[in-house]
Design an enzyme around this catalytic site. Structure first.
Site, short mmCIF file in Angstrom:
data_model
loop_
_atom_site.label_atom_id
_atom_site.label_comp_id
_atom_site.label_asym_id
_atom_site.label_seq_id
_atom_site.Cartn_x
_atom_site.Cartn_y
_atom_site.Cartn_z
N HIS A 102 -2.99 6.93 2.07
CA HIS A 102 -3.39 5.45 1.43
C HIS A 102 -5.00 5.38 1.79
CE1 HIS A 102 -4.15 1.37 0.53
NE2 HIS A 102 -4.04 0.98 1.75
N ASN A 155 -10.26 -0.07 -1.09
CA ASN A 155 -8.70 -0.24 -0.89
C ASN A 155 -8.12 -0.77 -2.12
OD1 ASN A 155 -5.99 -0.65 -0.18
ND2 ASN A 155 -6.55 -1.49 2.02
N CYS A 182 0.64 -1.34 0.04
CA CYS A 182 -0.14 0.06 -0.06
C CYS A 182 0.92 1.17 0.03
CB CYS A 182 -0.92 -0.06 1.15
SG CYS A 182 -1.92 -1.43 1.22
#
Length: 315
Positions: A241, A271, A113
Site C-alpha cells: 500500500h 496515498n 487502504c
C-alpha cells in the site's frame, strides 16, 4: 475448484496535479518538509464533477480493453472504496451502468487502504467456487474529498485515482496466478485511521500507524510468501500500500525481497487508499519493469488496522 489469474490491469488518475509547492501556498508546510517525512512530490486531484465511480469506470474500461474483453463478458464487479458518498446505488452498480454491462453482480468492499487486496481475494474465491467466471476488481478512492485542508499532517498525504484488474479462471493445467490470501485486523486499534463524521473527514494517528506497519507487518508479509510457496528472494516485485515512503522502504527491506522491484508510486501519486496497489502494479507492468508470469507480492494495510496480501503472477 480451479485456480485463477489476473488477465489484465488498468489505471486512471485525474488530470489535475497538486505539487508540494502548491500545498505550501495552502497550508503551513514546505516541499522539503513533505519530502523528508513522507516522500511524496505530487498527487492527482479529482474535481467536484468527477465522482469515485467515474474514476473507477475509467480504470475498469482500460483493464477490459487490455484483456480483450467487453463489459458484457463480466459477471461480477467488485469495487474497493471508502470514499463513495452515496449508499445506493453502490459504486460497483454505477460502474456497471457507466460501462453498459449486462447484469453482473455488484458489490462494494470498504476495507480502506487494504480494500483492493481483500477484493482480489474475494474475486479469486468466487471464481474458484464457480459463482463467477470473469470478475472486474477495482480499487478507487477520492481522498481529497474527505480531507481537512488545514491539517498539514494529513492533507499532504492524499491523492485520487483508481486501478483495476480482470480476474479469470486459470487455463487448463496452468499454475494459479493468484495465491492464497492472508488477511486480518487489529480491531482494538481501529481508531488509528479514521474516516468519520458528517461530512466525513480523514484523520489518523501517524506515529501509531508507522510503528505498527514497520514492526508488525513484515513477518505477516513473509507468511504470505510461505502460503504461496515462494521465498522473498524469488519475488520480482513488491507492491505495498502506497502510504508513505518511510513505511514502504523499511517494510520492503525487512521482508527480504532483495531481488524485487519495489513500487514507489506514492512519490508521484500520494496515498490513494484502495487505488494505490492496483495503480502501482499497473504502472510497473506498463513500463515493463516486471515480466509476464513474474511473482509479485501485493500487501495492503491501513484502516481498521486491516491487512491482506497475496502473491500474484503478473499478467
Amino acid at each position: 475448484m480451479t485456480g485463477t489469474r489476473i488477465a489484465a490491469l488498468g489505471h486512471y488518475q485525474p488530470a489535475k496535479v497538486l505539487t508540494n509547492h502548491d500545498l505550501a501556498g495552502m497550508v503551513d508546510t514546505t516541499d522539503a518538509w513533505i519530502s523528508s517525512r513522507v516522500g511524496i512530490k505530487t498527487r492527482h486531484m479529482a474535481g467536484p464533477d468527477e465522482p469515485v465511480d467515474e474514476l473507477a469506470a475509467h480504470a475498469g474500461a482500460k483493464a477490459l480493453a487490455s484483456a480483450g474483453l467487453t463489459p458484457a463478458d463480466i459477471d461480477l464487479v467488485l469495487v474497493a472504496t471508502s470514499t463513495a458518498i452515496d449508499r445506493s446505488p453502490n459504486t460497483a452498480a454505477r460502474v456497471a451502468a457507466r460501462l453498459a454491462m449486462g447484469s453482473p453482480a455488484v458489490m462494494d468492499l470498504n476495507v480502506v487502504c487494504a480494500g483492493f487486496t481483500h477484493a482480489l481475494a474475494t474475486a479469486d474465491h468466487a471464481v474458484r467456487a464457480g459463482s463467477a467466471s470473469r470478475v472486474l476488481v477495482i480499487g478507487a478512492d477520492k481522498m481529497t474529498a474527505i480531507t481537512d485542508w488545514t491539517d498539514r499532517s494529513t492533507c499532504v498525504l492524499v491523492g485520487d485515482g483508481a486501478g483495476a484488474a480482470v480476474v479469470v479462471a486459470a487455463d487448463g493445467d496452468e499454475e494459479p496466478g493468484i495465491g492464497p490470501v492472508l488477511w486480518g485486523s487489529v480491531p482494538e486499534m481501529g481508531h488509528a485511521v479514521r474516516i468519520e463524521g458528517s461530512p466525513p473527514v480523514f484523520a489518523q494517528e501517524g506515529q501509531s500507524v508507522y510503528r505498527w506497519a514497520t514492526t508488525q507487518l513484515p513477518p505477516i508479509a513473509r507468511r504470505v510468501c510461505e502460503r504461496a510457496g515462494v521465498t522473498p528472494e524469488e519475488l520480482a516485485a513488491v507492491v505495498l500500500h502506497q502510504a508513505n515512503l518511510r513505511i514502504i522502504e523499511p517494510v520492503a527491506q525487512k521482508i527480504g525481497a532483495v531481488n524485487a522491484v519495489i513500487a514507489r508510486d506514492v512519490v508521484d501519486s500520494g496515498n490513494t487508499s484502495a487505488a494505490s496497489i492496483p495503480m502501482a502494479l499497473s504502472k510497473l507492468v506498463d513500463r515493463g519493469e516486471v515480466s509476464s508470469g513474474a511473482p509479485a507480492l501485493l500487501f495492503g494495510f491501513g484502516g481498521n488496522l486491516s491487512y491482506a496480501g497475496q502473491v500474484i503472477r503478473c499478467p
